[in-house]
Structures are given as structure tokens and as C-alpha cells.
Write a protein that holds these residues in place. Structure first.
Motif, mmCIF file in Angstrom:
data_model
loop_
_atom_site.group_PDB
_atom_site.id
_atom_site.type_symbol
_atom_site.label_atom_id
_atom_site.label_comp_id
_atom_site.label_asym_id
_atom_site.label_seq_id
_atom_site.Cartn_x
_atom_site.Cartn_y
_atom_site.Cartn_z
ATOM 1 N N PRO A 175 9.271 -15.225 1.547
ATOM 2 C CA PRO A 175 9.635 -13.845 1.883
ATOM 3 C C PRO A 175 8.711 -12.839 1.199
ATOM 4 O O PRO A 175 8.087 -13.131 0.170
ATOM 5 C CB PRO A 175 11.069 -13.710 1.381
ATOM 6 C CG PRO A 175 11.213 -14.762 0.339
ATOM 7 C CD PRO A 175 10.302 -15.881 0.726
ATOM 8 N N TYR A 176 8.645 -11.659 1.791
ATOM 9 C CA TYR A 176 7.811 -10.598 1.237
ATOM 10 C C TYR A 176 8.449 -9.245 1.524
ATOM 11 O O TYR A 176 9.314 -9.118 2.401
ATOM 12 C CB TYR A 176 6.393 -10.661 1.798
ATOM 13 C CG TYR A 176 6.293 -10.772 3.298
ATOM 14 C CD1 TYR A 176 6.326 -9.647 4.123
ATOM 15 C CD2 TYR A 176 6.159 -12.026 3.915
ATOM 16 C CE1 TYR A 176 6.221 -9.764 5.498
ATOM 17 C CE2 TYR A 176 6.068 -12.157 5.284
ATOM 18 C CZ TYR A 176 6.087 -11.013 6.086
ATOM 19 O OH TYR A 176 5.993 -11.122 7.450
ATOM 20 N N CYS A 177 8.012 -8.241 0.761
ATOM 21 C CA CYS A 177 8.567 -6.901 0.922
ATOM 22 C C CYS A 177 7.522 -5.879 0.510
ATOM 23 O O CYS A 177 6.441 -6.229 0.023
ATOM 24 C CB CYS A 177 9.839 -6.733 0.080
ATOM 25 S SG CYS A 177 9.570 -6.775 -1.712
ATOM 26 N N VAL A 178 7.852 -4.611 0.712
ATOM 27 C CA VAL A 178 7.013 -3.499 0.262
ATOM 28 C C VAL A 178 7.728 -2.777 -0.866
ATOM 29 O O VAL A 178 8.936 -2.519 -0.779
ATOM 30 C CB VAL A 178 6.755 -2.493 1.407
ATOM 31 C CG1 VAL A 178 6.051 -1.247 0.879
ATOM 32 C CG2 VAL A 178 5.930 -3.123 2.501
ATOM 33 N N ALA A 179 6.984 -2.418 -1.916
ATOM 34 C CA ALA A 179 7.512 -1.575 -2.993
ATOM 35 C C ALA A 179 6.446 -0.519 -3.279
ATOM 36 O O ALA A 179 5.461 -0.798 -3.958
ATOM 37 C CB ALA A 179 7.827 -2.386 -4.237
ATOM 38 N N SER A 180 6.663 0.673 -2.744
ATOM 39 C CA SER A 180 5.622 1.701 -2.743
ATOM 40 C C SER A 180 6.066 2.975 -3.439
ATOM 41 O O SER A 180 7.242 3.345 -3.395
ATOM 42 C CB SER A 180 5.247 2.030 -1.289
ATOM 43 O OG SER A 180 4.430 3.173 -1.210
ATOM 44 N N SER A 181 5.094 3.678 -4.028
ATOM 45 C CA SER A 181 5.372 4.986 -4.613
ATOM 46 C C SER A 181 5.554 6.059 -3.556
ATOM 47 O O SER A 181 6.007 7.158 -3.861
ATOM 48 C CB SER A 181 4.223 5.394 -5.549
ATOM 49 O OG SER A 181 4.185 4.567 -6.678
ATOM 50 N N GLY A 182 5.197 5.770 -2.315
ATOM 51 C CA GLY A 182 5.365 6.728 -1.237
ATOM 52 C C GLY A 182 6.816 6.903 -0.839
ATOM 53 O O GLY A 182 7.677 6.087 -1.163
ATOM 54 N N SER A 183 7.073 7.978 -0.112
ATOM 55 C CA SER A 183 8.418 8.219 0.409
ATOM 56 C C SER A 183 8.715 7.252 1.555
ATOM 57 O O SER A 183 7.794 6.684 2.162
ATOM 58 C CB SER A 183 8.531 9.658 0.926
ATOM 59 O OG SER A 183 7.681 9.840 2.057
ATOM 60 N N HIS A 184 9.999 7.081 1.873
ATOM 61 C CA HIS A 184 10.357 6.211 3.003
ATOM 62 C C HIS A 184 9.718 6.668 4.316
ATOM 63 O O HIS A 184 9.175 5.827 5.061
ATOM 64 C CB HIS A 184 11.873 6.115 3.140
ATOM 65 C CG HIS A 184 12.486 5.056 2.263
ATOM 66 N ND1 HIS A 184 12.304 3.702 2.474
ATOM 67 C CD2 HIS A 184 13.272 5.157 1.163
ATOM 68 C CE1 HIS A 184 12.947 3.016 1.552
ATOM 69 N NE2 HIS A 184 13.543 3.869 0.747
ATOM 70 N N PRO A 185 9.749 7.985 4.644
ATOM 71 C CA PRO A 185 9.100 8.395 5.895
ATOM 72 C C PRO A 185 7.609 8.072 5.925
ATOM 73 O O PRO A 185 7.079 7.646 6.958
ATOM 74 C CB PRO A 185 9.355 9.908 5.944
ATOM 75 C CG PRO A 185 10.600 10.111 5.157
ATOM 76 C CD PRO A 185 10.506 9.100 4.037
ATOM 77 N N ARG A 186 6.932 8.268 4.802
ATOM 78 C CA ARG A 186 5.499 7.991 4.786
ATOM 79 C C ARG A 186 5.228 6.497 4.926
ATOM 80 O O ARG A 186 4.309 6.084 5.651
ATOM 81 C CB ARG A 186 4.875 8.514 3.492
ATOM 82 C CG ARG A 186 3.383 8.215 3.410
ATOM 83 C CD ARG A 186 2.732 8.795 2.183
ATOM 84 N NE ARG A 186 1.377 8.293 2.049
ATOM 85 C CZ ARG A 186 0.577 8.564 1.032
ATOM 86 N NH1 ARG A 186 0.995 9.342 0.054
ATOM 87 N NH2 ARG A 186 -0.628 8.061 0.978
ATOM 88 N N ILE A 187 6.011 5.657 4.234
ATOM 89 C CA ILE A 187 5.814 4.212 4.357
ATOM 90 C C ILE A 187 6.042 3.773 5.805
ATOM 91 O O ILE A 187 5.237 3.026 6.371
ATOM 92 C CB ILE A 187 6.778 3.449 3.426
ATOM 93 C CG1 ILE A 187 6.537 3.818 1.968
ATOM 94 C CG2 ILE A 187 6.620 1.938 3.620
ATOM 95 C CD1 ILE A 187 7.649 3.341 1.032
ATOM 96 N N ARG A 188 7.135 4.256 6.401
ATOM 97 C CA ARG A 188 7.429 3.858 7.784
ATOM 98 C C ARG A 188 6.325 4.311 8.728
ATOM 99 O O ARG A 188 5.925 3.566 9.640
ATOM 100 C CB ARG A 188 8.775 4.435 8.225
ATOM 101 C CG ARG A 188 9.123 4.041 9.657
ATOM 102 C CD ARG A 188 10.577 4.200 9.980
ATOM 103 N NE ARG A 188 10.878 3.601 11.280
ATOM 104 C CZ ARG A 188 12.066 3.172 11.638
ATOM 105 N NH1 ARG A 188 13.088 3.251 10.806
ATOM 106 N NH2 ARG A 188 12.257 2.638 12.837
ATOM 107 N N HIS A 189 5.831 5.526 8.523
ATOM 108 C CA HIS A 189 4.763 6.035 9.379
ATOM 109 C C HIS A 189 3.533 5.142 9.297
ATOM 110 O O HIS A 189 2.952 4.754 10.322
ATOM 111 C CB HIS A 189 4.411 7.466 8.968
ATOM 112 C CG HIS A 189 3.348 8.092 9.828
ATOM 113 N ND1 HIS A 189 2.010 7.931 9.588
ATOM 114 C CD2 HIS A 189 3.439 8.861 10.944
ATOM 115 C CE1 HIS A 189 1.316 8.571 10.499
ATOM 116 N NE2 HIS A 189 2.153 9.149 11.334
ATOM 117 N N SER A 190 3.111 4.795 8.085
ATOM 118 C CA SER A 190 1.912 3.974 7.899
ATOM 119 C C SER A 190 2.085 2.583 8.491
ATOM 120 O O SER A 190 1.185 2.065 9.171
ATOM 121 C CB SER A 190 1.566 3.867 6.412
ATOM 122 O OG SER A 190 1.255 5.125 5.863
ATOM 123 N N LEU A 191 3.230 1.974 8.244
ATOM 124 C CA LEU A 191 3.460 0.618 8.747
ATOM 125 C C LEU A 191 3.618 0.601 10.261
ATOM 126 O O LEU A 191 3.186 -0.344 10.927
ATOM 127 C CB LEU A 191 4.683 0.004 8.073
ATOM 128 C CG LEU A 191 4.575 -0.256 6.566
ATOM 129 C CD1 LEU A 191 5.855 -0.894 6.044
ATOM 130 C CD2 LEU A 191 3.364 -1.125 6.231
#
Length: 225
Positions: free
Chosen positions: A117-133
Motif C-alpha cells: 500500500p501507498y499514500c500521499v502525505a503533503s504539506s499542500g492543502s487538500h484542494p491543491r493535492i487533489r488538483h495536482s493528482l
């Protein structure tokens, strides 16, 4: 600097029961965009910065910290709309040419094949992470396993975000592997007692990540050969 011999990146990956990816600069090629946007906007606010200055000061840190520092150094009033405009400019620039980092898709395919399994743990906001992905076609691969600094009290370099990610997915920290491209992320992983691999395939100088406990690597393809 820790002089303990590092395991090879491939061996560190093979030992992991959960791989925790940073987003910007590891999964998606945004770290070449963000510093240029911050430098331009900070300069507009009266705090002259170069993109290299921005990398040194803010790589891997949460957006509220960035905003607080710009406010502290600006010569004009800076309110929350500055961060909104920053996100808008980064998104617009990324949308013009959205790219994953080289080897990301192949690595995710290999993890899926190995049932790791894998996940994302980012300093970005949720909207920004979703936009990029979403822009890079990765969102469905991470949906339900996306963690942001918004979710914890303190973002990187504090350990909170990585510990929250591991606990939510039920894997002990020592059995995870973080893949990071920022000194703040390396320090956060150390504080969480999670092995960390420093990724130097983006703009981050390798020397900045030399303390990564699982070593460094410039090409994610090396993890799938």
C-alpha cells in the motif's frame, strides 16, 4: 550528519509495508513552478526573493508558514487572499503542462503488483493535492489515502503528518518508507522514526537530502528494475 551506512533504496522499499509519498516534486513536477510563483509574488509584496531563495526557505513547509513569513517581510498589507492567488497561479502554470515525475507510474504499478500500500502525505492543502493528482491522472490511485498538513496540528518538519498517515493506515512507523524531496520532510521522517529516501530527481540539491536514512536516489526507475 549521520555516518551510519544507508541501506540501498531498493532494499528499503522491499522492507516497507507502507510507502508514504510526498506530492510536490516527488509525484508531480510542481517544485519547478511553485518557487517561481512565490518569488514573483513575494517580490510584488516588497520582499525580493529569487526562486532559489524560496527553495532554501520554504521547500516542503506548510502554506500557513509561507504566508506568515511573507506577511512578516512584506512592505504592503498581505491577507489570506495572497495564498488564494498563489494557489491559482501555481494551478494555472501546472495545468499548462501537467507532468508526473519520471518513473512514478512504473513505481506505483510495481507497488500494486507487490500488494504494497501507498499514500500521499503533503504539506499542500487538500484542494491543491487533489488538483495536482487529478491533472496527472493519479487521483484515483490515491483516493482515500491522501493526507495534508491541514489534517494535523503541525506540518513538516514536525512528525505529525507522517505519524498520522501511518496510524490511519495501521502500519507501525518503523515499517513504513517515506519518499521525500525536501529537508523539512527528511527531518519530519527522522522525528517520526520512519525510514526516509531522499529523492533528488527534481530541483533539490542532493546535498540537502544527504541525511536521508535510506539514502538518496535521482531516478525512481531504479526502484523498479
Amino acid at each position: 550528519m549521520d555516518s551510519t551506512p544507508h541501506p540501498s533504496p531498493a532494499r528499503a522499499l522491499a522492507a516497507a509495508r507502507l510507502v508514504i509519498f510526498d506530492c510536490d516534486g516527488v509525484l508531480v513536477d510542481t517544485e519547478r513552478i511553485g518557487p517561481k510563483v512565490v518569488a514573483a509574488m513575494a517580490t510584488e509584496a516588497g520582499w525580493p526573493l529569487t526562486p532559489h531563495d524560496v527553495l532554501e526557505k520554504f521547500l516542503g513547509t506548510p502554506e500557513p508558514y509561507l504566508l506568515a513569513q511573507v506577511r512578516a517581510h512584506a512592505t504592503v498589507p498581505v491577507d489570506d487572499s495572497w495564498l488564494v492567488e498563489y494557489r491559482r497561479r501555481v494551478a494555472a502554470a501546472f495545468d499548462a503542462a501537467p507532468h508526473t515525475m519520471p518513473g512514478v507510474v512504473q513505481l506505483l504499478d510495481a507497488l500494486d503488483a507487490g500488494s504494497i500500500p501507498y499514500c500521499v502525505a503533503s504539506s499542500g492543502s487538500h484542494p491543491r493535492i487533489r488538483h495536482s493528482l487529478t491533472a496527472t491522472g493519479l487521483w484515483e490511485r490515491f483516493a482515500g489515502r491522501v493526507f495534508s498538513a491541514d489534517d494535523v496540528r503541525e506540518g513538516k518538519p514536525a512528525p505529525d503528518l507522517f505519524l498520522h498517515s501511518a496510524a490511519t493506515l495501521g502500519v507501525p512507523p518503523a515499517e513504513c518508507l517515506v519518499i521525500e524531496d525536501s529537508p523539512a520532510g527528511i527531518r519530519a521522517a527522522h522525528a517520526a522514526n520512519i525510514p526516509v529516501l531522499g529523492y533528488t530527481g527534481g530541483p533539490t540539491p542532493a546535498a540537502w537530502l544527504a541525511d536521508a536514512s535510506a539514502g538518496t536516489l535521482a531516478d525512481l526507475h531504479e526502484l523498479t528494475v
